[in-house]
Motif scaffolding. Structure first.
Motif, PDB file in Angstrom:
ATOM      1  N   GLU A  74       0.666  -1.275  -0.440  1.00 42.55           N
ATOM      2  CA  GLU A  74      -0.403   0.168  -0.198  1.00 42.55           C
ATOM      3  C   GLU A  74       0.736   1.501   0.171  1.00 42.55           C
ATOM      4  OE1 GLU A  74      -4.194   2.270   1.822  1.00 42.55           O
ATOM      5  OE2 GLU A  74      -3.616  -0.138   2.593  1.00 42.55           O
ATOM      6  N   ALA A  75       1.749   1.352   1.028  1.00 45.64           N
ATOM      7  CA  ALA A  75       2.495   2.300   0.617  1.00 45.64           C
ATOM      8  C   ALA A  75       3.309   2.794  -0.508  1.00 45.64           C
ATOM      9  CB  ALA A  75       4.007   2.871   1.570  1.00 45.64           C
ATOM     10  N   GLY A  76       4.082   1.441  -1.099  1.00 42.48           N
ATOM     11  CA  GLY A  76       4.395   1.462  -2.675  1.00 42.48           C
ATOM     12  C   GLY A  76       3.563   2.706  -3.623  1.00 42.48           C
ATOM     13  N   ILE A  77       2.418   1.824  -3.387  1.00 40.74           N
ATOM     14  CA  ILE A  77       1.630   2.129  -4.687  1.00 40.74           C
ATOM     15  C   ILE A  77       0.919   4.048  -4.820  1.00 40.74           C
ATOM     16  CG2 ILE A  77      -0.652   1.110  -5.363  1.00 40.74           C
ATOM     17  CD1 ILE A  77       1.091  -0.257  -6.685  1.00 40.74           C
ATOM     18  N   ARG A  78       0.491   3.558  -3.083  1.00 39.38           N
ATOM     19  CA  ARG A  78       0.202   5.400  -3.157  1.00 39.38           C
ATOM     20  C   ARG A  78       1.520   5.964  -3.127  1.00 39.38           C
ATOM     21  NH1 ARG A  78      -3.786   6.939  -0.974  1.00 39.38           N
ATOM     22  NH2 ARG A  78      -4.909   4.574   0.502  1.00 39.38           N
ATOM     23  N   ALA A  79       2.403   5.911  -2.960  1.00 38.79           N
ATOM     24  CA  ALA A  79       3.832   6.709  -3.164  1.00 38.79           C
ATOM     25  C   ALA A  79       3.358   7.003  -4.517  1.00 38.79           C
ATOM     26  CB  ALA A  79       5.050   6.202  -2.578  1.00 38.79           C
ATOM     27  N   TYR A  80       3.333   5.494  -5.335  1.00 35.71           N
ATOM     28  CA  TYR A  80       3.905   5.980  -6.878  1.00 35.71           C
ATOM     29  C   TYR A  80       2.767   7.177  -7.551  1.00 35.71           C
ATOM     30  CZ  TYR A  80       5.326   5.072 -11.522  1.00 35.71           C
ATOM     31  OH  TYR A  80       5.124   6.307 -13.247  1.00 35.71           O
ATOM     32  N   VAL A  81       1.286   6.520  -7.124  1.00 30.76           N
ATOM     33  CA  VAL A  81       0.452   7.600  -8.198  1.00 30.76           C
ATOM     34  C   VAL A  81       0.315   8.471  -7.029  1.00 30.76           C
ATOM     35  CG1 VAL A  81      -1.896   7.429  -7.219  1.00 30.76           C
ATOM     36  CG2 VAL A  81      -0.998   4.965  -7.586  1.00 30.76           C
ATOM     37  N   ALA A 142       2.470  -6.850 -12.291  1.00 32.10           N
ATOM     38  CA  ALA A 142       1.782  -6.250 -11.522  1.00 32.10           C
ATOM     39  C   ALA A 142       1.689  -4.597 -12.013  1.00 32.10           C
ATOM     40  CB  ALA A 142       2.145  -6.147 -10.220  1.00 32.10           C
ATOM     41  N   ILE A 143       2.750  -4.233 -12.345  1.00 30.56           N
ATOM     42  CA  ILE A 143       3.676  -2.760 -13.124  1.00 30.56           C
ATOM     43  C   ILE A 143       3.201  -2.101 -13.791  1.00 30.56           C
ATOM     44  CG2 ILE A 143       5.765  -1.493 -13.908  1.00 30.56           C
ATOM     45  CD1 ILE A 143       7.256  -3.263 -11.816  1.00 30.56           C
ATOM     46  N   GLY A 144       2.768  -3.394 -15.025  1.00 27.12           N
ATOM     47  CA  GLY A 144       1.706  -3.146 -16.161  1.00 27.12           C
ATOM     48  C   GLY A 144       0.439  -2.567 -15.729  1.00 27.12           C
ATOM     49  N   ALA A 145       0.000  -3.037 -14.589  1.00 31.88           N
ATOM     50  CA  ALA A 145      -1.454  -2.958 -14.816  1.00 31.88           C
ATOM     51  C   ALA A 145      -1.928  -1.861 -13.717  1.00 31.88           C
ATOM     52  CB  ALA A 145      -1.760  -3.998 -13.250  1.00 31.88           C
ATOM     53  N   LEU A 146      -0.321  -1.404 -13.366  1.00 35.10           N
ATOM     54  CA  LEU A 146      -0.350   0.117 -12.716  1.00 35.10           C
ATOM     55  C   LEU A 146      -0.510   0.747 -13.591  1.00 35.10           C
ATOM     56  CD1 LEU A 146      -0.809   2.095  -9.857  1.00 35.10           C
ATOM     57  CD2 LEU A 146       1.858   1.733 -10.199  1.00 35.10           C
ATOM     58  N   GLN A 147       0.677   0.760 -15.038  1.00 34.67           N
ATOM     59  CA  GLN A 147       0.780   2.087 -15.438  1.00 34.67           C
ATOM     60  C   GLN A 147      -0.583   2.056 -16.026  1.00 34.67           C
ATOM     61  OE1 GLN A 147       4.084   0.002 -17.552  1.00 34.67           O
ATOM     62  NE2 GLN A 147       5.094   1.469 -16.452  1.00 34.67           N
ATOM     63  N   GLU A 148      -1.279   0.617 -16.712  1.00 32.20           N
ATOM     64  CA  GLU A 148      -2.660   0.977 -17.454  1.00 32.20           C
ATOM     65  C   GLU A 148      -3.925   1.874 -16.469  1.00 32.20           C
ATOM     66  OE1 GLU A 148      -3.488   0.229 -20.717  1.00 32.20           O
ATOM     67  OE2 GLU A 148      -1.526  -0.634 -20.228  1.00 32.20           O
ATOM     68  N   LEU A 149      -3.832   1.650 -15.380  1.00 31.82           N
ATOM     69  CA  LEU A 149      -4.768   2.428 -14.463  1.00 31.82           C
ATOM     70  C   LEU A 149      -4.041   3.825 -14.132  1.00 31.82           C
ATOM     71  CD1 LEU A 149      -4.646   0.156 -11.825  1.00 31.82           C
ATOM     72  CD2 LEU A 149      -6.261   0.498 -12.884  1.00 31.82           C
ATOM     73  N   LEU A 150      -2.967   4.583 -14.826  1.00 30.30           N
ATOM     74  CA  LEU A 150      -2.866   5.892 -14.616  1.00 30.30           C
ATOM     75  C   LEU A 150      -2.695   6.418 -15.999  1.00 30.30           C
ATOM     76  CD1 LEU A 150       0.599   5.714 -12.549  1.00 30.30           C
ATOM     77  CD2 LEU A 150      -1.318   7.449 -12.199  1.00 30.30           C
ATOM     78  N   ILE A 151      -3.197   5.161 -17.233  1.00 31.60           N
ATOM     79  CA  ILE A 151      -2.986   5.861 -18.377  1.00 31.60           C
ATOM     80  C   ILE A 151      -4.513   6.010 -18.759  1.00 31.60           C
ATOM     81  CG2 ILE A 151      -3.366   5.119 -20.514  1.00 31.60           C
ATOM     82  CD1 ILE A 151      -0.284   3.776 -20.690  1.00 31.60           C
ATOM     83  N   THR A 170      -3.109  -1.564  -5.108  1.00 34.21           N
ATOM     84  CA  THR A 170      -3.155  -2.314  -4.040  1.00 34.21           C
ATOM     85  C   THR A 170      -3.535  -3.743  -3.992  1.00 34.21           C
ATOM     86  OG1 THR A 170      -2.412  -0.275  -2.911  1.00 34.21           O
ATOM     87  CG2 THR A 170      -3.220  -2.238  -1.377  1.00 34.21           C
ATOM     88  N   HIS A 171      -4.556  -4.063  -4.084  1.00 36.12           N
ATOM     89  CA  HIS A 171      -5.560  -5.281  -4.667  1.00 36.12           C
ATOM     90  C   HIS A 171      -4.817  -5.821  -5.673  1.00 36.12           C
ATOM     91  CE1 HIS A 171      -9.060  -8.218  -5.014  1.00 36.12           C
ATOM     92  NE2 HIS A 171      -8.150  -8.205  -5.539  1.00 36.12           N
ATOM     93  N   ILE A 172      -4.545  -5.807  -7.155  1.00 35.62           N
ATOM     94  CA  ILE A 172      -3.868  -6.375  -7.403  1.00 35.62           C
ATOM     95  C   ILE A 172      -2.317  -6.878  -6.816  1.00 35.62           C
ATOM     96  CG2 ILE A 172      -2.706  -6.408  -9.851  1.00 35.62           C
ATOM     97  CD1 ILE A 172      -4.978  -4.281 -11.016  1.00 35.62           C
ATOM     98  N   PHE A 173      -1.626  -5.756  -6.865  1.00 36.61           N
ATOM     99  CA  PHE A 173      -0.412  -6.490  -5.644  1.00 36.61           C
ATOM    100  C   PHE A 173      -0.140  -7.621  -4.819  1.00 36.61           C
ATOM    101  CE2 PHE A 173       1.123  -2.954  -8.823  1.00 36.61           C
ATOM    102  CZ  PHE A 173       2.759  -3.047  -8.978  1.00 36.61           C
ATOM    103  N   ARG A 174      -1.559  -7.347  -4.497  1.00 36.88           N
ATOM    104  CA  ARG A 174      -1.370  -8.646  -3.162  1.00 36.88           C
ATOM    105  C   ARG A 174      -2.087  -9.009  -3.110  1.00 36.88           C
ATOM    106  NH1 ARG A 174      -5.358  -3.894   0.930  1.00 36.88           N
ATOM    107  NH2 ARG A 174      -3.705  -2.636   1.942  1.00 36.88           N
ATOM    108  N   GLY A 178       0.822 -12.462  -2.839  1.00 34.00           N
ATOM    109  CA  GLY A 178       0.263 -13.534  -1.679  1.00 34.00           C
ATOM    110  C   GLY A 178       0.341 -12.886  -0.875  1.00 34.00           C
ATOM    111  N   GLY A 179      -0.703 -11.613  -0.534  1.00 34.65           N
ATOM    112  CA  GLY A 179      -0.793 -11.065   0.353  1.00 34.65           C
ATOM    113  C   GLY A 179      -2.434 -11.112   0.926  1.00 34.65           C
TER     114      GLY A 179
END
Length: 180
Positions: A74-81, A142-151, A170-174, A178-179
């Protein structure tokens, strides 16, 4: 660099000529070529600066995150976004123009994805592995998914709220790592 930061974001790399860059920056073409070999080299410098700054921002957030997989994710995703969306120009350069520029940034983009994949691997290394045969490939996906969300955030007529982007990523990464 400042002129390119705005012009490469909009109207975009393909529509920005050296003459327009120089006019906006109030420099001569000669001064431009003393610094850069061409507009492609300038785009690469901008992209690499954005990546380095975002990497440092995310790394700091991970260091300050709770020592759990979910906390780190969550911290990493939030920071990046937050970092990527704090300035629309940065978001466009990092997620749209990097793709629209053709082969100009292919190597730079690949290095960025690999760096972030290593960061994800390191941040999740202390926790049980997923059933996936490769944590690195899971991280890249997962990084690719995050990039597509930002697009989607950049291009949508009704962009999702940033908290929603963070929640979905965060859901996708977890799930991928395995979170819970």
């Amino acid at each position: 660099m400042t002129a390119a930061y705005t012009l490469y974001a909009k109207p975009g790399f393909a529509s920005t000529t050296i003459e327009r860059l120089c006019s906006e920056a109030r420099i001569s073409n000669r001064a431009f070529y003393e610094c850069f070999g061409g507009r492609e080299e300038l785009l690469q410098a901008l992209h690499e600066r954005c990546v380095e700054e975002s990497f440092a921002y995310v790394t700091k957030a991970l260091q300050e995150a709770p020592d759990t997989l979910d906390g780190r994710v969550e911290a990493g995703i939030r920071a990046y976004v937050e970092f990527a969306t704090a300035d629309w120009r940065r978001a466009r350069i990092m997620h749209l123009e990097v793709r629209r520029s053709g082969d100009v940034l292919t190597a730079s983009r690949q290095r960025a994805v690999q760096s972030f994949a290593r960061l994800v691997e390191e941040a999740s290394a202390d926790f049980p592995a997923t059933a996936s045969p490769s944590r690195r490939l899971v991280a890249i996906a997962a990084i690719g998914a995050l990039q597509e969300l930002l697009i989607e955030w950049l291009l949508s007529e009704e962009p999702p709220e940033l908290d929603e982007l963070v929640e979905v990523a965060t859901h996708i990464f977890r799930q991928s790592l395995g979170g819970t």
